[in-house]
Design a protein around this motif. Structure first.
Motif, PDB file in Angstrom:
ATOM      1  N   SER A 138      -8.144   2.814   2.767  1.00  0.00           N
ATOM      2  CA  SER A 138      -6.678   2.785   2.762  1.00  0.00           C
ATOM      3  C   SER A 138      -6.084   3.723   3.806  1.00  0.00           C
ATOM      4  O   SER A 138      -5.035   3.431   4.391  1.00  0.00           O
ATOM      5  N   ARG A 140      -3.499   2.499   6.693  1.00  0.00           N
ATOM      6  CA  ARG A 140      -2.154   3.065   6.848  1.00  0.00           C
ATOM      7  C   ARG A 140      -1.978   3.678   8.240  1.00  0.00           C
ATOM      8  O   ARG A 140      -0.887   3.632   8.810  1.00  0.00           O
ATOM      9  N   ILE A 183       7.838   4.311   6.622  1.00  0.00           N
ATOM     10  CA  ILE A 183       7.306   3.177   5.858  1.00  0.00           C
ATOM     11  C   ILE A 183       8.093   1.953   6.305  1.00  0.00           C
ATOM     12  O   ILE A 183       9.311   1.885   6.121  1.00  0.00           O
ATOM     13  N   GLU A 200       5.545  -4.332   2.182  1.00  0.00           N
ATOM     14  CA  GLU A 200       5.297  -3.125   2.961  1.00  0.00           C
ATOM     15  C   GLU A 200       4.239  -3.380   4.037  1.00  0.00           C
ATOM     16  O   GLU A 200       3.225  -4.036   3.794  1.00  0.00           O
ATOM     17  N   ASN A 227       1.444  -1.957   5.398  1.00  0.00           N
ATOM     18  CA  ASN A 227       0.513  -0.879   5.039  1.00  0.00           C
ATOM     19  C   ASN A 227      -0.884  -1.065   5.643  1.00  0.00           C
ATOM     20  O   ASN A 227      -1.788  -0.290   5.351  1.00  0.00           O
TER      21      ASN A 227
END
Length: 288
Positions: free
Chosen positions: A27, A31, A100, A109, A111
């Motif tokens: 993750s 990101r 974001i 989002e 991400n």
């Protein structure tokens, strides 16, 4: 069954299974790809650009490397500003949350896991969910500009996909260079033909070129005999001219100034009186 006090072995203990493949991307890396500049690893600022591989950059960093000619080796496919496209990312408006980015249509989002596409035509960035659910043919859901399917750049490409695309880009660049080179050569040949036609259209130039070609051809065929003959003719013409000049000088000897001025100066012949003409004529026939 196992002869060890009633323990029963399980299948996983008896059979070796192929180990599961775990994703190397976690993750944090996902990101990072969605919020940091791929070139400088800095936060994505106000002016953001995307390349054909789906990488996001701070445009200031790209421009700086292009001006200084210090583009990193892994980004050598970016050779000019046309190789990147300005994009508009929608930042989240939730309090206390910064950097974001969201899809302006679906609110998904950005991400690194959710699939997003950048429109190379208008620069809008939309999620795959919005594009699939709201099917509007050839129109951007954000700005309503026309685009084609080939204008969509995937922001979630795998490493293999990017490598394949780099090879295709290099081949395309090579093909364009070859076409440009052949076009330049053809234009040069056409220009040369036009010059030849212009020369052939001018009688003087055509005659001069023809004489020059014939002279060169005759010299090559006759081994220089034509050139020798031409030189002899020139020398004979010069001798004849000198002989004529000497003969005229002899005729002038013993003649009066009146005769020489009247015979050899036409302007004085018109203005001469009858007596002067008579004297000149008599002097010419030997009458004193």
């Amino acid at each position: 069954m196992g002869n060890d006090g009633g323990s029963i072995p399980r299948r996983i203990e008896m059979v070796k299974e192929k180990p599961k493949e775990y994703k190397t991307e976690n993750s944090a890396l996902a990101r990072k790809r969605a919020t940091l500049c791929t070139m400088t690893n800095q936060r994505l600022a106000k002016h953001i650009a995307v390349c054909k591989l789906g990488n996001l950059y701070n445009k200031e960093a790209v421009v700086g490397h292009l001006l200084k000619k210090t583009m990193p080796k892994e980004f050598q496919y970016i050779r000019k500003l046309k190789d990147v496209k300005d994009v508009s990312l929608t930042e989240s408006d939730k309090p206390g949350i910064s950097h974001i980015f969201l899809c302006p249509v679906s609110g998904v989002e950005l991400n690194g896991y959710n699939r997003f596409y950048a429109n190379w035509n208008c620069g809008c960035v939309l999620s795959e969910k919005a594009i699939n659910e709201i099917k509007v043919e050839d129109r951007c859901l954000s700005c309503n500009e026309e685009y084609s399917k080939g204008d969509l750049i995937d922001l979630n490409m795998t490493l293999e996909q990017k490598e394949r695309l780099i090879v295709e880009m290099r081949l395309s660049t090579k093909t364009k260079k070859d076409k440009k080179k052949s076009k330049l050569e053809s234009s040069k040949s056409v220009k040369a033909e036009d010059e030849e036609e212009k020369t052939s259209g001018n009688p003087k130039k055509r005659r001069a070129n023809k004489d020059s070609l014939e002279m060169t051809k005759a010299i090559l065929e006759n081994g220089g005999n034509v050139l020798v003959k031409h030189q002899k003719q020139t020398e004979e013409s010069r001798n004849i001219h000198e002989a004529r000049t000497k003969q005229e000088d002899k005729l002038k000897e013993g003649k009066s100034d009146i005769y020489r001025s009247l015979i050899h100066d036409p302007s004085k012949q018109k203005n001469a009186t009858a007596d002067e003409r008579f004297l000149a004529k008599s002097h010419h026939h030997g009458v004193r």
